[in-house]
Write an enzyme that holds these catalytic residues in place. Structure first.
Site, PDB file in Angstrom:
ATOM      1  N   ASN A   1      21.407  -2.663   7.474  1.00 22.53           N
ATOM      2  CA  ASN A   1      20.875  -2.729   6.197  1.00 22.53           C
ATOM      3  C   ASN A   1      21.908  -2.310   5.139  1.00 22.53           C
ATOM      4  O   ASN A   1      23.211  -2.114   5.356  1.00 22.53           O
ATOM      5  CB  ASN A   1      19.659  -1.854   5.990  1.00 22.53           C
ATOM      6  CG  ASN A   1      19.907  -0.346   6.279  1.00 22.53           C
ATOM      7  OD1 ASN A   1      20.862   0.211   5.539  1.00 22.53           O
ATOM      8  ND2 ASN A   1      19.562   0.207   7.254  1.00 22.53           N
TER       9      ASN A   1
ATOM     10  N   GLY B   1      15.922  -0.896  15.253  1.00 23.26           N
ATOM     11  CA  GLY B   1      16.310  -2.204  15.841  1.00 23.26           C
ATOM     12  C   GLY B   1      17.528  -2.224  16.460  1.00 23.26           C
ATOM     13  O   GLY B   1      17.948  -1.061  17.135  1.00 23.26           O
ATOM     14  N   VAL B   2      18.208  -3.400  16.474  1.00 24.19           N
ATOM     15  CA  VAL B   2      19.655  -3.646  17.023  1.00 24.19           C
ATOM     16  C   VAL B   2      20.515  -2.341  16.451  1.00 24.19           C
ATOM     17  O   VAL B   2      21.418  -1.818  17.219  1.00 24.19           O
ATOM     18  CB  VAL B   2      19.928  -4.850  17.157  1.00 24.19           C
ATOM     19  CG1 VAL B   2      20.521  -5.154  15.853  1.00 24.19           C
ATOM     20  CG2 VAL B   2      21.321  -4.939  18.023  1.00 24.19           C
ATOM     21  N   ASP B   3      20.410  -1.709  15.220  1.00 19.98           N
ATOM     22  CA  ASP B   3      21.304  -1.150  14.337  1.00 19.98           C
ATOM     23  C   ASP B   3      21.360   0.294  15.108  1.00 19.98           C
ATOM     24  O   ASP B   3      22.172   0.972  15.239  1.00 19.98           O
ATOM     25  CB  ASP B   3      20.629  -1.064  12.934  1.00 19.98           C
ATOM     26  CG  ASP B   3      21.550  -0.359  11.914  1.00 19.98           C
ATOM     27  OD1 ASP B   3      22.816  -0.135  12.351  1.00 19.98           O
ATOM     28  OD2 ASP B   3      21.309  -0.291  10.725  1.00 19.98           O
TER      29      ASP B   3
ATOM     30  N   ASP C   1      21.427  -6.741  26.260  1.00 25.10           N
ATOM     31  CA  ASP C   1      21.469  -5.892  25.300  1.00 25.10           C
ATOM     32  C   ASP C   1      22.752  -5.842  24.826  1.00 25.10           C
ATOM     33  O   ASP C   1      23.797  -5.792  25.494  1.00 25.10           O
ATOM     34  CB  ASP C   1      21.194  -4.497  26.113  1.00 25.10           C
ATOM     35  CG  ASP C   1      21.518  -3.359  25.169  1.00 25.10           C
ATOM     36  OD1 ASP C   1      21.975  -3.419  24.068  1.00 25.10           O
ATOM     37  OD2 ASP C   1      21.203  -2.165  25.615  1.00 25.10           O
TER      38      ASP C   1
HETATM   39  N1  AR6 Z   1      20.579  -6.052  21.931  1.00 26.13           N
HETATM   40  C1  AR6 Z   1      20.469  -7.241  21.410  1.00 26.13           C
HETATM   41  N2  AR6 Z   1      19.260  -7.531  20.399  1.00 26.13           N
HETATM   42  C2  AR6 Z   1      18.347  -6.686  20.096  1.00 26.13           C
HETATM   43  C3  AR6 Z   1      18.580  -5.210  20.432  1.00 26.13           C
HETATM   44  C4  AR6 Z   1      19.618  -5.051  21.224  1.00 26.13           C
HETATM   45  N3  AR6 Z   1      19.889  -3.862  21.779  1.00 26.13           N
HETATM   46  N4  AR6 Z   1      17.907  -4.418  19.779  1.00 26.13           N
HETATM   47  C5  AR6 Z   1      16.797  -5.237  19.191  1.00 26.13           C
HETATM   48  N5  AR6 Z   1      17.354  -6.428  19.232  1.00 26.13           N
HETATM   49  P1  AR6 Z   1      16.282  -6.039  14.050  1.00 26.13           P
HETATM   50  P2  AR6 Z   1      16.793  -7.214  11.416  1.00 26.13           P
HETATM   51  C6  AR6 Z   1      16.965  -7.864  18.590  1.00 26.13           C
HETATM   52  O1  AR6 Z   1      15.118  -5.511  13.704  1.00 26.13           O
HETATM   53  O2  AR6 Z   1      15.604  -8.236  11.653  1.00 26.13           O
HETATM   54  C7  AR6 Z   1      17.343  -2.068  11.228  1.00 26.13           C
HETATM   55  O3  AR6 Z   1      16.388  -0.983  10.731  1.00 26.13           O
HETATM   56  C8  AR6 Z   1      15.485  -7.733  18.118  1.00 26.13           C
HETATM   57  O4  AR6 Z   1      14.507  -8.040  19.193  1.00 26.13           O
HETATM   58  O5  AR6 Z   1      17.277  -5.328  14.889  1.00 26.13           O
HETATM   59  O6  AR6 Z   1      17.927  -8.010  10.687  1.00 26.13           O
HETATM   60  C9  AR6 Z   1      18.579  -2.247   9.943  1.00 26.13           C
HETATM   61  O7  AR6 Z   1      18.959  -0.991   9.523  1.00 26.13           O
HETATM   62  C10 AR6 Z   1      15.485  -8.860  16.875  1.00 26.13           C
HETATM   63  O8  AR6 Z   1      15.206 -10.357  17.591  1.00 26.13           O
HETATM   64  O9  AR6 Z   1      17.192  -6.543  12.684  1.00 26.13           O
HETATM   65  C11 AR6 Z   1      17.846  -3.008   8.789  1.00 26.13           C
HETATM   66  O10 AR6 Z   1      16.943  -2.220   8.045  1.00 26.13           O
HETATM   67  C12 AR6 Z   1      17.171  -8.941  16.568  1.00 26.13           C
HETATM   68  O11 AR6 Z   1      17.682  -8.060  17.520  1.00 26.13           O
HETATM   69  C13 AR6 Z   1      16.845  -3.832   9.445  1.00 26.13           C
HETATM   70  O12 AR6 Z   1      16.252  -3.095  10.865  1.00 26.13           O
HETATM   71  C14 AR6 Z   1      17.199  -8.380  15.258  1.00 26.13           C
HETATM   72  O13 AR6 Z   1      16.109  -7.415  14.885  1.00 26.13           O
HETATM   73  C15 AR6 Z   1      17.319  -5.287   9.903  1.00 26.13           C
HETATM   74  O14 AR6 Z   1      16.386  -6.125  10.344  1.00 26.13           O
END
Ligand code: AR6
Length: 168
Positions: free
Chosen positions: A23, A31-33, A9
């Site tokens: 974003n 997500g991670v954000d 994490d």
């Molecule tokens: N630690 C590490 N990786 C993570 C964590 C964490 N705590 N949480 C999720 N992931 P995403 P994107 C992984 O969707 O595709 C947001 O709403 C996850 O499993 O977070 O670039 C933003 O505001 C995946 O493999 O980012 C944007 O609108 C990876 O992080 C949009 O999502 C990226 O997934 C960006 O989408």
């Protein structure tokens, strides 16, 4: 080894900077954000409001607030649209690495940008990440310790299949 792929994490990592897959508003999301904003606390959103957003492929830096990391580098990945966005993916990593370097960071953690909500095929996203980071390390003489923090066992299996020498 200057680049490793680990299961973690990203909000828990004790590094100089973590990268956020944000974003273009930079005002938070899922997500991670979402995880980073929750862990860093409300002050992060206040600083983000002053940044005026960010274009796809760009990157901006804030403090880390309640995170163990000193800085957060917010970048905006491309949305998957059928294979034409490799360059935008690379520039997310390049601009984040440049900001980290300019802020004297010696350790940096990336999530897999665009591989969740933005729908990028995960194996392609991982190849872009590894290739771009390795190019940077080659140019800069391995001056930074960098990890790609993957979330979950499926993602780690992908890393073991594609980059066994880097995956822990
Ligand atoms: N630690 C590490 N990786 C993570 C964590 C964490 N705590 N949480 C999720 N992931 P995403 P994107 C992984 O969707 O595709 C947001 O709403 C996850 O499993 O977070 O670039 C933003 O505001 C995946 O493999 O980012 C944007 O609108 C990876 O992080 C949009 O999502 C990226 O997934 C960006 O989408």
């Amino acid at each position: 080894m200057p680049l490793r792929i680990i299961k973690a994490d990203i909000t828990t990592l004790n590094v100089d900077a973590i990268v956020n897959a944000a974003n273009s508003t930079l005002l938070g999301g899922g997500g991670v954000d979402g995880a980073i904003h929750r862990a860093a606390g409300k002050e992060l959103l206040e600083e983000c409001k002053t940044l005026g957003g960010c274009r796809t492929g760009g990157a901006k830096i804030t403090k880390g607030y309640k995170l163990p990391a000193k800085f957060i580098i917010h970048t905006v990945g491309p949305k998957w649209g059928g294979g034409k966005h490799g360059e935008a993916g690379r520039s997310c990593y390049e601009n984040s690495l440049r900001l980290a370097e300019n802020n004297a960071c010696k350790s940096l953690a990336f999530p897999l940008i665009s591989a969740g909500i933005y729908g990028y095929p995960k194996a392609d996203a991982l190849k872009i990440a590894v290739n771009t980071i390795q190019d940077f390390l080659e140019r800069s003489g391995d001056e930074m310790d960098i990890v790609i923090a993957l979330f979950g066992d499926d993602m780690m299996n992908l890393a073991h299949e594609n980059f066994p020498e880097l995956a822990e």
